[in-house]
Design a protein around this motif. Structure first.
Motif, mmCIF file in Angstrom:
data_model
loop_
_atom_site.group_PDB
_atom_site.id
_atom_site.type_symbol
_atom_site.label_atom_id
_atom_site.label_comp_id
_atom_site.label_asym_id
_atom_site.label_seq_id
_atom_site.Cartn_x
_atom_site.Cartn_y
_atom_site.Cartn_z
ATOM 1 N N UNK A 1 -0.733 -12.953 18.931
ATOM 2 C CA UNK A 1 -2.188 -13.059 18.942
ATOM 3 C C UNK A 1 -2.686 -13.710 20.227
ATOM 4 N N UNK A 2 -1.924 -14.649 20.762
ATOM 5 C CA UNK A 2 -2.303 -15.241 22.057
ATOM 6 C C UNK A 2 -2.265 -14.187 23.155
ATOM 7 N N UNK A 3 -1.239 -13.329 23.123
ATOM 8 C CA UNK A 3 -1.130 -12.269 24.132
ATOM 9 C C UNK A 3 -2.263 -11.249 24.000
ATOM 10 N N UNK A 4 -2.800 -11.111 22.792
ATOM 11 C CA UNK A 4 -3.919 -10.190 22.552
ATOM 12 C C UNK A 4 -5.273 -10.873 22.737
ATOM 13 N N UNK A 5 -5.260 -12.101 23.247
ATOM 14 C CA UNK A 5 -6.473 -12.879 23.498
ATOM 15 C C UNK A 5 -7.195 -13.225 22.200
ATOM 16 N N UNK A 6 -6.441 -13.571 21.202
ATOM 17 C CA UNK A 6 -6.911 -14.146 19.940
ATOM 18 C C UNK A 6 -8.044 -13.362 19.266
ATOM 19 N N UNK A 7 -7.775 -12.135 18.855
ATOM 20 C CA UNK A 7 -8.809 -11.386 18.129
ATOM 21 C C UNK A 7 -9.151 -11.998 16.782
ATOM 22 N N UNK A 8 -8.254 -12.790 16.214
ATOM 23 C CA UNK A 8 -8.509 -13.418 14.902
ATOM 24 C C UNK A 8 -9.619 -14.462 14.977
ATOM 25 N N UNK B 1 -8.663 5.521 15.029
ATOM 26 C CA UNK B 1 -8.821 4.076 15.236
ATOM 27 C C UNK B 1 -7.508 3.347 14.969
ATOM 28 N N UNK B 2 -6.858 3.738 13.883
ATOM 29 C CA UNK B 2 -5.592 3.108 13.495
ATOM 30 C C UNK B 2 -4.543 3.304 14.587
ATOM 31 N N UNK B 3 -4.458 4.529 15.094
ATOM 32 C CA UNK B 3 -3.480 4.850 16.140
ATOM 33 C C UNK B 3 -3.767 4.077 17.419
ATOM 34 N N UNK B 4 -5.042 4.029 17.815
ATOM 35 C CA UNK B 4 -5.402 3.316 19.046
ATOM 36 C C UNK B 4 -5.075 1.832 18.929
ATOM 37 N N UNK B 5 -5.332 1.248 17.755
ATOM 38 C CA UNK B 5 -5.027 -0.166 17.552
ATOM 39 C C UNK B 5 -3.525 -0.405 17.605
ATOM 40 N N UNK B 6 -2.752 0.525 17.012
ATOM 41 C CA UNK B 6 -1.304 0.373 17.077
ATOM 42 C C UNK B 6 -0.822 0.430 18.528
ATOM 43 N N UNK B 7 -1.330 1.387 19.272
ATOM 44 C CA UNK B 7 -0.864 1.549 20.659
ATOM 45 C C UNK B 7 -1.190 0.324 21.502
ATOM 46 N N UNK B 8 -2.382 -0.252 21.291
ATOM 47 C CA UNK B 8 -2.741 -1.464 22.037
ATOM 48 C C UNK B 8 -1.824 -2.622 21.655
ATOM 49 N N UNK B 9 -1.643 -2.826 20.354
ATOM 50 C CA UNK B 9 -0.776 -3.909 19.894
ATOM 51 C C UNK B 9 0.652 -3.698 20.365
ATOM 52 N N UNK B 10 1.152 -2.453 20.230
ATOM 53 C CA UNK B 10 2.538 -2.143 20.576
ATOM 54 C C UNK B 10 2.808 -2.375 22.061
ATOM 55 N N UNK C 1 1.259 -4.396 24.146
ATOM 56 C CA UNK C 1 1.252 -5.834 24.425
ATOM 57 C C UNK C 1 2.513 -6.482 23.867
ATOM 58 N N UNK C 2 2.921 -6.081 22.664
ATOM 59 C CA UNK C 2 4.126 -6.655 22.061
ATOM 60 C C UNK C 2 5.363 -6.352 22.897
ATOM 61 N N UNK C 3 5.500 -5.093 23.320
ATOM 62 C CA UNK C 3 6.657 -4.716 24.144
ATOM 63 C C UNK C 3 6.692 -5.513 25.443
ATOM 64 N N UNK C 4 5.542 -5.664 26.086
ATOM 65 C CA UNK C 4 5.488 -6.434 27.337
ATOM 66 C C UNK C 4 5.839 -7.893 27.083
ATOM 67 N N UNK D 1 9.017 -10.109 28.595
ATOM 68 C CA UNK D 1 8.862 -11.396 29.298
ATOM 69 C C UNK D 1 9.668 -12.505 28.639
ATOM 70 N N UNK D 2 10.180 -12.244 27.443
ATOM 71 C CA UNK D 2 10.950 -13.255 26.731
ATOM 72 C C UNK D 2 10.095 -14.179 25.894
ATOM 73 N N UNK D 3 8.803 -13.843 25.713
ATOM 74 C CA UNK D 3 7.923 -14.702 24.925
ATOM 75 C C UNK D 3 7.937 -14.350 23.434
ATOM 76 N N UNK D 4 8.506 -13.166 23.095
ATOM 77 C CA UNK D 4 8.701 -12.794 21.702
ATOM 78 C C UNK D 4 10.174 -12.523 21.480
#
Length: 401
Positions: A7-14, A72-81, A83-86, A90-93
């Motif tokens: 969530x930090x990597x996604x700039x805290x959408x929560x 919408x679901x697909x676009x959200x997955x692709x954005x999350x995915x 960021x998660x892969x990156x 980087x070794x942060x996940x």
């Protein structure tokens, strides 16, 4: 830790909107649905995140009362995915987020994109260590706590309630449904530790005006606060769920008319949902002992004297012995089936239970549903057990599902 870093990597959408956070064993989904419907009745833009889904995972993420679409679901997955892969590189996940973690992050992304005013977030499992428990809520809600997921949450009600109470945040009010005494103690202990105002449903007298097979109407009165509720969800257990939602909406600033209109318009598919008439056909995901107890009480109270047909299937990890003893004796005709899920308990194994003596066994859900052609108009049908069974059966019975 993984969810926090994602969530930090996604700039805290929560953190993009006000949050209502709901935990519990039973009733938390329907309580979330009624809270969200109430907020919409006030004209607020809403996001609703619940689990599991019945047919499509898009159902878990709703904006303005409607599931997001596949694009919408697909676009959200692709954005999350991405960021998660990156972040993994980087070794942060330590690894890619799990299925539930991914969906939770996607929900927050979609709610931020839609600029919702309030997110209603249902806990997935437990509370303290749940992927949703990184929100900073305006209100927390705890529905009835019962035995479920004991391998993760503990063997006693007190331990399970302690895990659920892990969503209570410092200084944030918490609305608590009626509980077993040991659950109340665990929740109260956490509320005191967090200096959180505890508002217990048992402190709101309920004056029941009507209760039938299809819904209820009642009044809540405390001091100079008077709330009228018309609950369209079936079952006496929904009275407490609707009352909990009404008290939560009162805390969120809704007036009595907005609460009445909102809860009155709520829907919650697959939970004592009537999907057929003559004969009455109900879908109900009574997937644990508490859910089966509620369904059994509903059948005895509102369908006494009617022949009951029951289509039943369940997952391997559920308390089949207890559920079978509660439900199977109520069925004049019991039809066992196997949902199309790898975790399903084969119908042939369920048939070995002593309470299943005389049951008809089908290997597939469509085969079980074909037997409904034999049901006379005056009888009543319950399709129950796993939510996966309900989700598989629903498209055959509900147009457009």
């Amino acid at each position: 830790e993984r969810m926090s870093r994602l969530l930090a990597a996604l700039d805290h959408p929560e953190r993009s909107a006000r949050v209502v956070h709901v935990a519990g064993t039973n009733g938390k989904g329907s309580t979330c649905a009624m809270i969200e419907a109430g907020l919409r009745s006030k004209g607020l833009s809403t996001g609703l995140y619940t689990s599991p889904h019945l047919v499509s995972p898009t159902e878990r993420i709703q904006i303005g009362g409607r599931p997001v679409n596949e694009a919408q679901f697909t676009a959200a997955f692709e954005e999350m995915h991405a960021v998660a892969e990156a972040t993994v590189r980087r070794g942060d996940l330590d690894m890619h987020p799990t299925y539930f973690e991914s969906l939770t992050a996607m929900a927050f992304l979609l709610f931020r994109q839609a600029r919702v005013n309030t997110m209603v977030i249902e806990v997935g499992l437990g509370g303290r260590l749940d992927a949703t428990n990184l929100v900073n809520p305006a209100l927390t809600v705890i529905t009835p706590v019962d035995f479920d997921h004991m391998e993760h949450l503990g063997e006693t009600i007190e331990k399970i309630a302690g895990e659920k109470a892990g969503i209570i945040k410092h200084g944030v009010p918490v609305v608590v449904a009626r509980q077993r005494p040991e659950a109340h103690l665990a929740i109260e202990r956490q509320a005191i530790a967090q200096n959180a105002l505890l508002d217990r449903l048992e402190d709101w007298p309920i004056r029941l005006d009507s209760l039938d097979a299809y819904g209820s109407a009642f009044r809540l009165e405390r001091g100079d606060v008077h709330l009228e509720v018309a609950c369209p969800l079936a079952g006496s257990h929904q009275v407490d769920n609707a009352a909990t939602a009404a008290v939560a909406l009162h805390h969120l600033g809704l007036d009595s008319r907005e609460i009445f209109n909102g809860i009155g318009a709520a829907t919650w598919p697959g939970r004592l949902e009537r999907v057929g008439r003559e004969p009455d056909i109900f879908l109900d995901g009574a997937h644990n002992v508490a859910g089966a107890t509620a369904l059994a009480a509903y059948i005895r109270r509102f369908h006494a004297g009617r022949r009951v047909w029951m289509i039943f299937g369940v997952m391997r990890d559920k308390q089949i012995d207890e559920i079978a003893e509660l439900l199977f004796p109520l069925a004049s005709t019991l039809i066992l089936t196997t949902p199309d899920q790898t975790r399903s308990l084969p119908a042939e194994e369920i048939a070995r239970h002593p309470a299943a003596r005389g049951a008809r066994v089908t290997s597939r859900v469509p085969d079980a549903l074909r037997l409904l052609a034999e049901v006379p108009p005056g009888d009543v049908v319950f399709i129950t057990g796993s939510l996966y069974l309900v989700g598989e059966a629903r498209p055959y019975l509900v147009k457009g599902a």
